[in-house]
Scaffold this motif. Structure first.
Motif, PDB file in Angstrom:
ATOM      1  N   PHE A 168       0.803  -1.184  -0.098  1.00 36.72           N
ATOM      2  CA  PHE A 168       0.048  -0.072  -0.057  1.00 36.72           C
ATOM      3  C   PHE A 168       0.790   1.312  -0.090  1.00 36.72           C
ATOM      4  N   VAL A 212      -1.080   6.671   9.867  1.00 30.42           N
ATOM      5  CA  VAL A 212      -1.645   7.252   8.465  1.00 30.42           C
ATOM      6  C   VAL A 212      -1.696   5.998   7.320  1.00 30.42           C
ATOM      7  N   ASP A 213      -0.494   5.517   7.322  1.00 27.32           N
ATOM      8  CA  ASP A 213      -0.589   4.333   6.388  1.00 27.32           C
ATOM      9  C   ASP A 213      -1.559   3.163   6.553  1.00 27.32           C
ATOM     10  N   ARG A 254      -4.994   3.537   5.697  1.00 25.23           N
ATOM     11  CA  ARG A 254      -5.149   3.571   4.305  1.00 25.23           C
ATOM     12  C   ARG A 254      -5.353   2.134   3.719  1.00 25.23           C
ATOM     13  N   SER A 255      -5.013   1.293   4.711  1.00 23.81           N
ATOM     14  CA  SER A 255      -4.663  -0.247   4.061  1.00 23.81           C
ATOM     15  C   SER A 255      -5.627  -1.216   4.559  1.00 23.81           C
TER      16      SER A 255
END
Lengths: 231, 450
Positions: free
Chosen positions: B294, B363-364, B367-368
């Motif tokens: 991602f 944050v990552d 999004r995943s």
């Protein structure tokens, strides 16, 4: 002078399952034996018997490289073990000093001094062997690359890898742990040889084996140097 | 010809530098300064190279070493980090082998990341680990424990090497065995990056090496393993979508964080607390590997860079307050704060340099597809336990109890220079925490592109 092929013919009666049982015996001795001389002799024998198993997978001329590599490793370990007096403590130590530097307590059984963990190791090895023989040959545990005629190799790989891993887990001294690691490595090589038979990967594994032997020798020297200094 | 190949020189020059530095072991300060200067020179040379887009290729007996423009800034980052560590060997003694070994490590590291096919990367990793064994404190009081720690570390890395060999063979053969290959790769990575259940090498290692070797063994080596994994995931994108990386990896990372938090409660001295907190941070880094598909691998590299900073703060704090192997808080107020700040930074609390790594990860993660309530509970639980562990350690010291490494409450051993040095480092760290882009921008640039 007999060629490699003549020698293989001479020892044909040991090929297949007999070689697997012999490898099993040597692996058990390596993990259970508390006398390093016996364990090293077992390792040397293991390389010779494993050579018969490698002959089922590799060209005999390449198999000889594996056996010779094993003999060199045993030579490295033999020299190291001699330098540190086979891990024995100096004879003039008092009981409190022995208790301080000894890796594990021993009990006297007649003329023998047996580490208290030896029976436990034997029990664990037996348990593992039982497990391998019970479930190791089930279809879902068939390793890739092994055809039906080579099913004994499946068993040999599980034995070497399993007992090698167990040996690495149950000891804290570099030499026994290193010999167990080399047993594990032999099992891995047997499996890897089924998948990849290029000269490059053979050379790579030879280098890895020699590096393992050198690291064992280095750590063993450090280990024993400290026992002497603590003394 | 190999003489005009940058890929050859990037492996040969660190070895040459190590050969020059080894005999200087008798003069530690000269060795430290020379090591830092050589690392800087190498970094400048590497940075000045103008590489073609497909990379500089050096072919040896049918294999290729490819120095790509994507790897170039990463190697510069490695060299600068090693240069800084070499320079720190002046005020913080690390033994005569530290500087040459640290610099020489770049040779197998470069070989591991440049060689193709990937199957030959595994032996380079093994050479790195063997070089790492030279950094242990065998000559110290706890020599036998150091040998045992080294043995445990090396045996686990040997298993990782073999798993990596198998995995790279399987990934490079047929799609049919790719799933199994991905699982083996994850197992190897879990060992190399101390994921659950293979984290058992971290705590003994932390107590068995000099302080300055910690960043090498717990930041740079895991970072190299991580970059290799990212290279493999870039070459075989399907492995990032297997159950190994989407299901097992987050659980392994979550359990590592939780258990690391739990281990901080087990007591012991500063080093064991540090080991648990490093393990916690390694758990978070392992989680970021699951985010690679991602686009989270820059985060992974940044997290390692921030761990390096946090560890350096702890190392500076411990070094400035140590008397041999004894650490004293009393009379070492600024050094104590520095140490505490470094530990909190490893934990990733706000207003510390380590926080920006946690923020990027958060944050990552958002999004995943990896985020889940049980995973979040494990991560938060681990951090909560670790925070409580730090508080307990401070209270124990305040009550006058001795830690395993002999923390004492009595001696006022802090001189003025040490206090000033601690205060300066503390202020610098606070500036980095307040303006995280000062660290994150160069770290993003260092992240290799594939």
């Amino acid at each position: 002078m007999p060629t490699i092929f003549d020698l293989l013919n001479q020892f044909d009666f040991l090929r297949g399952l007999p070689a697997v049982y012999l490898v099993l015996l040597t692996a058990v001795i390596i993990v259970v034996a508390w006398d390093w001389r016996l364990a090293l002799l077992a390792l040397l024998s293991q390389y010779l018997f494993a050579g018969l198993l490698f002959a089922d997978v590799l060209d005999p001329r390449l198999m000889v490289v594996k056996v010779l590599n094993g003999l060199f490793i045993c030579l490295i370990l033999y020299i190291t073990a001699r330098q540190i007096n086979w891990g024995r403590l100096p004879e003039d130590l008092t009981p409190p000093e022995i208790a301080r530097v000894e890796e594990e307590p021993h009990v006297s059984l007649g003329p023998l001094r047996v580490p208290v963990q030896a029976p436990l190791r034997l029990f664990l090895v037996m348990l593992l062997v039982l497990l391998i023989f019970t479930v190791g040959q089930r279809p879902f545990l068939q390793l890739p690359g092994i055809v039906e005629a080579q099913s004994h190799l499946n068993l040999a790989i599980f034995i070497l890898v399993g007992i090698g891993l167990l040996g690495m887990a149950v000891t804290t001294a570099p030499l026994p742990a290193g010999m167990a690691a080399l047993t594990f490595l032999t099992g891995f090589e047997l499996f890897y040889s089924l998948l990849e038979q290029s000269i490059a990967s053979l050379a790579l594994l030879v280098v890895v084996n020699l590096l393992v032997a050198l690291v064992v020798a280095y750590l063993m020297q450090r280990y024993r140097a400290w026992s002497v200094l603590i003394e | 010809m190999m003489w005009n190949q940058p890929a050859f020189w990037i492996m040969a020059l660190p070895l040459l530098a190590a050969a020059i530095l080894w005999p200087l072991g008798r003069w530690p300060r000269a060795q430290a300064v020379t090591g830092a200067a050589l690392a800087l020179l190498l970094a400048l040379w590497l940075r000045s190279l103008d590489l073609p887009a497909e990379g500089a290729i050096w072919s040896v007996v049918g294999r290729s070493f490819i120095l790509t423009p994507g790897l170039q800034p990463f190697f510069v980052f490695l060299l600068l980090s090693l240069g800084l560590l070499s320079l720190l060997a002046w005020p913080i003694p690390a033994g005569p082998r530290f500087v040459p070994v640290a610099l020489g490590l770049l040779a197998p590291a470069a070989g591991m990341l440049m060689i193709r096919p990937f199957i030959f990367a595994a032996p380079f990793w093994f050479v790195l680990v063997i070089a790492g064994l030279l950094l242990f404190r065998y000559e110290d009081d706890a020599g036998m424990a150091a040998v045992q720690a080294a043995l445990r570390y090396w045996l686990l890395m040997l298993v990782a090497l073999l798993l990596l060999l198998l995995a790279t063979w399987m990934l490079g053969s047929t799609q049919a065995v790719l799933l199994f290959g991905a699982r083996l790769l994850l197992l190897a990575l879990a060992i190399m990056l101390a994921g659950f259940p293979f984290f058992i090498w971290v705590r003994p290692l932390v107590t068995a090496v000099p302080l300055l070797a910690l960043p090498v063994l717990l930041v740079l080596l895991p970072l190299l393993a991580l970059v290799l994994a990212v290279q493999l995931m870039a070459a075989y994108p399907l492995i990032g979508q297997t159950d190994a990386f989407l299901v097992w990896l987050p659980w392994s990372a979550g359990l590592t964080v939780f258990l690391a938090g739990f281990l901080t409660l087990s007591g012991g001295g500063w080093r064991l607390l540090l080991a648990s907190l490093v393990l916690l941070d390694m758990g978070f880094a392992l989680l970021s590997l699951g985010l690679v598909p991602f686009g989270g691998w820059e985060t992974a590299v940044s997290q390692h860079g921030l761990r390096l900073v946090s560890l350096l703060l702890v190392v500076a704090g411990l070094a400035l307050m140590s008397e041999g192997n004894r650490y004293s808080l009393s009379g070492n107020r600024y050094q104590g704060w520095l140490l505490l700040y470094g530990l909190l930074s490893l934990l990733g609390l706000p207003l510390t340099p380590g926080f920006s790594g946690r923020w990027l990860l958060l944050v990552d993660l958002g999004r995943s597809e990896l985020a889940s309530l049980p995973l979040a509970l494990l991560l938060v639980g681990g951090m909560g336990l670790a925070a409580w562990g730090i508080v307990r350690q401070i209270r124990r010291l305040a009550d006058g109890a001795n830690g395993a490494d002999g923390a004492e409450e009595t001696a006022d051993n802090s001189d003025r220079r040490q206090r000033v040095a601690a205060l300066v480092v503390l202020l610098l760290a606070f500036v980095l925490a307040t303006f995280p882009q000062l660290l994150l921008t160069p770290l993003r640039l260092a992240a290799p592109i594939f």
